[in-house]
Each structure stands twice: as structure tokens, then as C-alpha cells.
Write an enzyme that holds these catalytic residues in place. Sequence first.
Site, PDB file in Angstrom:
ATOM      1  N   ARG A 120       0.848  -1.204   0.000  1.00 31.24           N
ATOM      2  CA  ARG A 120       0.000   0.000   0.000  1.00 31.24           C
ATOM      3  C   ARG A 120       0.876   1.245   0.000  1.00 31.24           C
ATOM      4  O   ARG A 120       1.781   1.386   0.803  1.00 31.24           O
ATOM      5  CB  ARG A 120      -0.909  -0.016   1.242  1.00 31.24           C
ATOM      6  CG  ARG A 120      -1.631   1.297   1.537  1.00 31.24           C
ATOM      7  CD  ARG A 120      -2.900   1.440   0.715  1.00 31.24           C
ATOM      8  NE  ARG A 120      -3.483   2.750   0.823  1.00 31.24           N
ATOM      9  CZ  ARG A 120      -4.511   3.072   1.598  1.00 31.24           C
ATOM     10  NH1 ARG A 120      -5.051   2.170   2.389  1.00 31.24           N
ATOM     11  NH2 ARG A 120      -5.007   4.283   1.591  1.00 31.24           N
TER      12      ARG A 120
ATOM     13  N   ASP B 101      -6.614  -1.920   1.042  1.00 24.15           N
ATOM     14  CA  ASP B 101      -7.090  -0.922   1.985  1.00 24.15           C
ATOM     15  C   ASP B 101      -7.868  -1.691   3.043  1.00 24.15           C
ATOM     16  O   ASP B 101      -8.716  -2.527   2.695  1.00 24.15           O
ATOM     17  CB  ASP B 101      -7.992   0.092   1.274  1.00 24.15           C
ATOM     18  CG  ASP B 101      -8.462   1.206   2.195  1.00 24.15           C
ATOM     19  OD1 ASP B 101      -7.692   1.598   3.091  1.00 24.15           O
ATOM     20  OD2 ASP B 101      -9.588   1.690   2.011  1.00 24.15           O
TER      21      ASP B 101
END
Length: 154
Positions: free
Chosen positions: A77, A89
Amino acid sequence: MLLGSNLGDRRAFLKKALQHIEADIAPVTKISAIYETQSWGKTDAPDYLNQVILLKTDLPPNIVLQKILDIENILGRRREEKWGSRTIDIDILFYGQDIIAETGLNVPHPELHKRRFTLEPLSEIAPDFVHPVLKKNIFLLKSELKDSLIVKKL
């Protein structure tokens, strides 16, 4: 928790996130189907795969958050722009009936009641759960949605 991915092998990122969560935080007790969702906030981005999971942990919420951030980092990420595309996420939607307002941690998630991509999978596994702030169950919140984003169960 809400899991989402719109980069790379999206299914593989969801699966890897689940594995890390179970190893580092707690066993998953319920899991929704995977839903494909148009990108929200940044509409020119690739579609997301989203999934909601339920777990039971004795860890304090700030430790859970730190472990989530570590998992997101491990899975590549990058936080380069608001609502930017991401390999993974992970959002804390609720922490039981707790209401938390700290820097970097707001629970219940402040936008969840406005987002079809969250409420569709959440209503699948916890339709009767009552939002501790809004005092409405998930099924009712979903029925009141104004969000017309296309969210389809895979």
C-alpha cells in the site's frame, strides 16, 4: 473491517490481507462475499473488489490499527493521493459498540453509512448490527442509501 483492492491481482490481495489479519490480529468469524465496486471518490480509477469481515479480538483499537497499517505496508500500500488506487485498503468499521475519536482513528468509520460498497457486504453478514452513533441497524442504513454507485456481488 472492510477490505478493498483495485490494483494488481485484487483477489490475491484480499486473500493475503485475510491471512495476515488472522495471523496478526484475530481469527475471522464471518466473511462476506466479494463485491466489485466502481471507484468511489476518484471515479477514473480501476474498479475495486471489496469484502467485509468480522472478527473478535481483545487487542485495543489503537493496536489493531497499527497492525492494519503494517499489513497494508507489507502488501504494498502506498499513500500518494487521497482516494488513490491501492493494492489493499483495510478499514475498521466498528469496534463493538465503542465510539472512538482520536487522531488517525475514528470508529465507527465516519463515512460508512454513506457508502454502498461498505453497506452491501456489511448487510450480508451483520444486517441487524446497530450503529452505535446513528442508532439504526445496517439493513435500515442500506435501505436509506442515496449512493447510486454500482456494487455487484461476485
